[in-house]
Enzyme design. Structure first.
Site, PDB file in Angstrom:
ATOM      1  N   GLU A  35       0.863  -1.176   0.000  1.00  0.00           N
ATOM      2  CA  GLU A  35       0.000   0.000   0.000  1.00  0.00           C
ATOM      3  C   GLU A  35       0.905   1.232   0.000  1.00  0.00           C
ATOM      4  O   GLU A  35       1.815   1.322   0.832  1.00  0.00           O
ATOM      5  CB  GLU A  35      -0.911   0.028   1.232  1.00  0.00           C
ATOM      6  CG  GLU A  35      -1.851   1.239   1.217  1.00  0.00           C
ATOM      7  CD  GLU A  35      -2.723   1.355   2.458  1.00  0.00           C
ATOM      8  OE1 GLU A  35      -3.473   2.351   2.543  1.00  0.00           O
ATOM      9  OE2 GLU A  35      -2.643   0.484   3.338  1.00  0.00           O
ATOM     10  N   ARG A 262       5.799 -12.907  10.116  1.00  0.00           N
ATOM     11  CA  ARG A 262       6.656 -11.727  10.103  1.00  0.00           C
ATOM     12  C   ARG A 262       7.976 -12.074  10.796  1.00  0.00           C
ATOM     13  O   ARG A 262       8.008 -12.843  11.743  1.00  0.00           O
ATOM     14  CB  ARG A 262       6.014 -10.590  10.911  1.00  0.00           C
ATOM     15  CG  ARG A 262       4.984  -9.777  10.186  1.00  0.00           C
ATOM     16  CD  ARG A 262       4.567  -8.633  11.086  1.00  0.00           C
ATOM     17  NE  ARG A 262       3.432  -7.910  10.569  1.00  0.00           N
ATOM     18  CZ  ARG A 262       3.506  -6.930   9.687  1.00  0.00           C
ATOM     19  NH1 ARG A 262       4.684  -6.560   9.224  1.00  0.00           N
ATOM     20  NH2 ARG A 262       2.424  -6.328   9.254  1.00  0.00           N
ATOM     21  N   LYS A 272       4.358   0.865   9.911  1.00  0.00           N
ATOM     22  CA  LYS A 272       4.359   2.124   9.166  1.00  0.00           C
ATOM     23  C   LYS A 272       3.805   3.261  10.017  1.00  0.00           C
ATOM     24  O   LYS A 272       4.281   4.396   9.941  1.00  0.00           O
ATOM     25  CB  LYS A 272       3.515   1.986   7.891  1.00  0.00           C
ATOM     26  CG  LYS A 272       4.207   1.285   6.739  1.00  0.00           C
ATOM     27  CD  LYS A 272       3.308   1.331   5.515  1.00  0.00           C
ATOM     28  CE  LYS A 272       3.887   0.548   4.358  1.00  0.00           C
ATOM     29  NZ  LYS A 272       2.961   0.530   3.210  1.00  0.00           N
TER      30      LYS A 272
END
Length: 561
Positions: A35, A262, A272
Site C-alpha cells: 500500500e 513476520r 508504518k
C-alpha cells in the site's frame, strides 16, 4: 525449479504440490502488493525477496501491484519510493498494476452482488454497527437495513457513487452470516464513502473498496497463482475465498492465499504507523534517516542491497513469528563490505603526532593498498609529512603489557609507512595531551625492501597527514532503540525506549583521496569501520555516515550490563 537443488521451505512445498496436482508451470504468477502509504521497511524487504525470489526460481512473472484503495493516506511520493527501493534491491517486476485499475470492475461486480441478494447498503452509525457485530464468543445481530430491497440498494449504491452523501452515512456490506465464528465473515464492509482526492484517479470516485474486497479480486484479475501474505491475514483467508467464490470462472486460475510469519528486527519498529510517528514528531530527520528500518534508510546508511537479500535468505520463511537480532543483519552487511569496500585512512578522534627527526618541509607520496581482499583494486597514493593525526586511543602515556599501540619508549608501525618510537608528549593546562613527539626509522618504510622494513613490531596504527587532511562531518549511528523489542511491552509507549545517543556528529580528518568521493560510495575506514558518503555532502563539505563497525560492539556492551 529442481527440488533436488535445495531443501524447500513450506511456501515452495505448496507450489510444488500444486504443480504436481496439475497447475501448469506457465500459469505461475506472483505479486508484491504494497500500500503506498509509507516507505518500505526491512520487513517488506523479506516479502520482496520472497516473491521476486520465487519468480526467479520458477521463471515466473511477478507483478508489482499498489493496493491504493485509501486515498486519505496514500501519495505518489510513496509509489515512487517503493519502485526505487525494489529496483535498488535488484529486482524487476513484470507488470506495474494498481488496485485503482480495477475500480470500475469492482464496482460492476458489487452491483451484481446486490442484484443477487449478496450485498446491501447499511446506514447505521459506526457505533451501532460495532455493537451489532457481536464478540468472538457471541453472535452478531442483523442490521435493520439487511433486508432492504434490491431496488433500494441499487439506488442508494448508485447515489453513493455519484457523491450525493457525505462521508460515513452509508456503506455497502456483503451479506454473509452475522453469527459466523469468524467475525470477519459477519457481513463485512465492501465500500465506504470517502470524498478524497486519489493520487491516480483524481476525483472520479467518492466510494472506495475495502482491502478485503479489492485484494483478492485484484489477484484474480491479474491471474495471480499464489498470494503470499503475513500471518495477520490468516483469518482473512476465509473471506478472501468467499469473495472469489462469487466471481470465479473455472476456466481461469484461482489465486491461493497462504501466510508466512513476520520476522521482526530487534532494536527497531517496522509498523508504518510508528515509523510515520517517528518522522512527524521529529525523533528522526526523515523516512530515509539512517537509523530507520526503512529500505531507503538502510540504503542511505550504506547497506549494500546484496547484504539485505542475503539477510532475507538467511532468516528464511517460517510459520511462527520471532525476533531477529539486528546483529545478524549487520553481519551480512560486513560480509559484503569486507569484500567490496576500498580501504582508506581516516582519524575521527585526533591527536597530533610530530616526527621530530623527519626533515622539515619534506613530503612523500606512499603506496597504500585499496583492499586486502581483492588485489585487483590496486593501490592509491597517500601523502606523508612531518606532522600527522593519529587516533587519541592509539596512544597511552602509561600502558600495560597488553597495549600494543604507541607509548613512550615503544615502537609501532604507521600503516604503509615507517616504524616510529614514542619520545615525549605536550599537554595543555588541563593536562590533556595536545602533541605526541616521536622519532622514525628512515630505513623502515613499508615495501622499500630494506632490512629495516622487514623488522617486526607488535602494533600498526593508521594516520593522516595534517597538511593534506580533509575535514569531514562524520555521523556515528547507533541503535535507534535501547530495548531489543520496543514493541514488546504493550503498557509502555515504544518512544520511551528511543536511544538518546543514537546519533553523534563529529569532525573527522580523512586522507585526500576521498576528496572526490560521491554520494552513496562506501569505504572501510581502516581499523574503525565502514562508512558511506551521505547525500548531504557538497563540493565544500563531505558528510559520511557510519554504516557498521568492524565487529559487533553492541553485543559486548550488552554482555557487561
Amino acid at each position: 525449479m529442481s527440488t533436488e537443488e535445495k531443501s524447500l521451505n513450506f511456501i515452495e512445498q505448496i507450489i510444488e504440490e500444486d504443480l504436481k496436482k496439475g497447475l501448469s508451470s506457465d500459469k505461475l504468477r506472483f505479486r508484491f502488493p504494497p500500500e503506498p502509504n509509507g516507505y518500505l521497511h526491512v520487513g517488506h524487504a523479506s516479502a520482496i525477496c520472497l516473491n521476486f525470489g520465487l519468480g526467479i526460481d520458477y521463471n515466473a512473472p511477478v507483478n508489482l501491484r499498489f493496493d491504493d484503495t485509501n486515498p486519505a493516506k496514500e501519495e505518489q511520493e510513496y509509489v515512487d519510493a517503493i519502485k526505487r527501493d525494489i529496483e535498488w534491491l535488484g529486482f524487476q517486476w513484470s507488470k506495474e498494476c494498481y488496485a485503482s485499475d480495477y475500480f470500475k470492475q469492482l464496482y460492476d461486480w458489487a452491483v451484481e452482488f446486490i442484484k443477487a441478494g449478496k450485498a446491501y447498503v447499511d446506514s447505521q452509525s459506526s457505533e451501532d454497527m460495532a455493537i451489532q457485530k457481536g464478540t468472538p464468543t457471541t453472535p452478531g445481530t442483523n442490521s435493520p437495513h439487511r433486508n432492504r430491497s434490491v431496488e433500494e440498494n441499487l439506488d442508494l449504491f448508485a447515489r453513493m457513487k455519484n457523491g450525493e452523501f457525505p462521508n460515513g452515512t452509508h456503506i455497502l456490506r456483503a451479506k454473509i452470516d452475522m453469527s459466523h465464528n469468524n467475525m470477519l465473515m459477519r457481513d463485512p464492509i465492501m465500500y465506504r464513502i470517502l470524498h478524497a482526492h486519489h493520487h491516480r484517479t483524481g476525483n472520479d470516485w467518492c466510494i472506495y473498496p475495502m482491502y478485503d474486497w479489492a485484494h483478492g479480486e485484484s489477484d484474480y484479475l491479474e491471474q495471480i497463482s499464489h498470494s503470499f501474505c503475513t500471518l495477520e491475514f490468516l483469518p482473512h483467508r476465509e473471506l478472501y475465498d468467499w469473495f472469489l467464490d462469487q466471481v470465479y470462472d473455472a476456466t481461469k486460475v484461482r489465486p491461493k492465499q497462504r501466510e508466512f510469519a513476520r520476522r521482526n528486527l530487534s532494536h527497531t519498529v517496522v509498523s508504518k504507523r510508528k515509523l510515520l510517528q517517528l518522522v512527524e514528531e521529529k525523533h528522526v530527520t526523515s523516512w530515509d534517516d539512517p537509523r530507520m528500518s526503512t529500505i531507503s534508510g538502510m540504503r542511505r546508511r550504506g547497506y549494500p542491497p546484496m547484504a539485505i537479500r542475503n539477510f532475507a535468505n538467511t532468516i528464511g520463511i517460517a510459520k511462527r513469528e520471532n525476533l531477529i537480532d539486528v546483529s545478524l543483519l549487520e553481519f551480512c552487511v560486513r560480509d559484503i563490505l569486507n569484500k567490496t569496500a576500498p580501504r582508506v585512512m581516516a582519524v575521527l578522534n585526533p591527536v597530533k603526532l610530530v616526527i621530530t627527526n623527519y626533515p622539515q618541509g619534506k613530503e612523500e607520496i606512499l603506496d597504500a593498498e585499496n583492499s586486502q581482499e581483492d588485489e585487483s583494486l590496486g593501490f592509491r597514493k597517500v601523502p606523508f609529512s612531518k606532522e600527522l593525526y593519529i587516533e587519541r586511543e592509539d596512544f597511552q602515556e602509561e600502558a600495560n603489557k597488553k597495549f600494543f599501540r604507541l607509548t613512550l619508549g615503544t615502537e609501532v608501525r604507521l600503516k604503509n609507512a615507517y616504524i616510529i618510537k614514542g619520545e615525549s608528549i605536550v599537554k595543555d593546562v588541563s593536562g590533556k595531551i595536545t602533541e605526541i613527539h616521536c622519532t622514525y626509522d628512515e630505513d623502515s618504510r613499508s615495501g622499500s625492501g630494506t632490512e629495516a622494513s622487514q623488522r617486526k613490531v607488535k602494533g600498526t596504527i593508521h594516520w593522516v597527514s595534517t597538511n593534506h587532511a580533509i575535514e569531514a562531518e562524520v555521523r556515528i549511528y547507533d541503535r535507534l532503540f535501547t530495548h531489543e523489542n520496543p514493541d514488546g511491552d504493550k503498557d509502555v509507549d515504544f518512544k520511551e525506549y528511543i536511544n538518546p545517543n543514537s546519533l553523534e556528529v563529529i569532525t573527522g580528518y580523512l586522507e585526500p583521496s576521498l576528496a572526490s568521493a560521491k554520494n552513496g560510495e562506501r569505504f572501510q575506514f581502516q581499523r574503525l569501520g565502514y562508512y558511506c558518503v551521505d547525500k548531504d555532502s557538497s563540493s565544500k563539505k563531505l558528510v559520511f555516515n557510519k554504516t557498521v563497525g568492524l565487529r559487533d560492539t553492541w553485543a559486548k556492551v550488552e554482555s557487561k550490563e
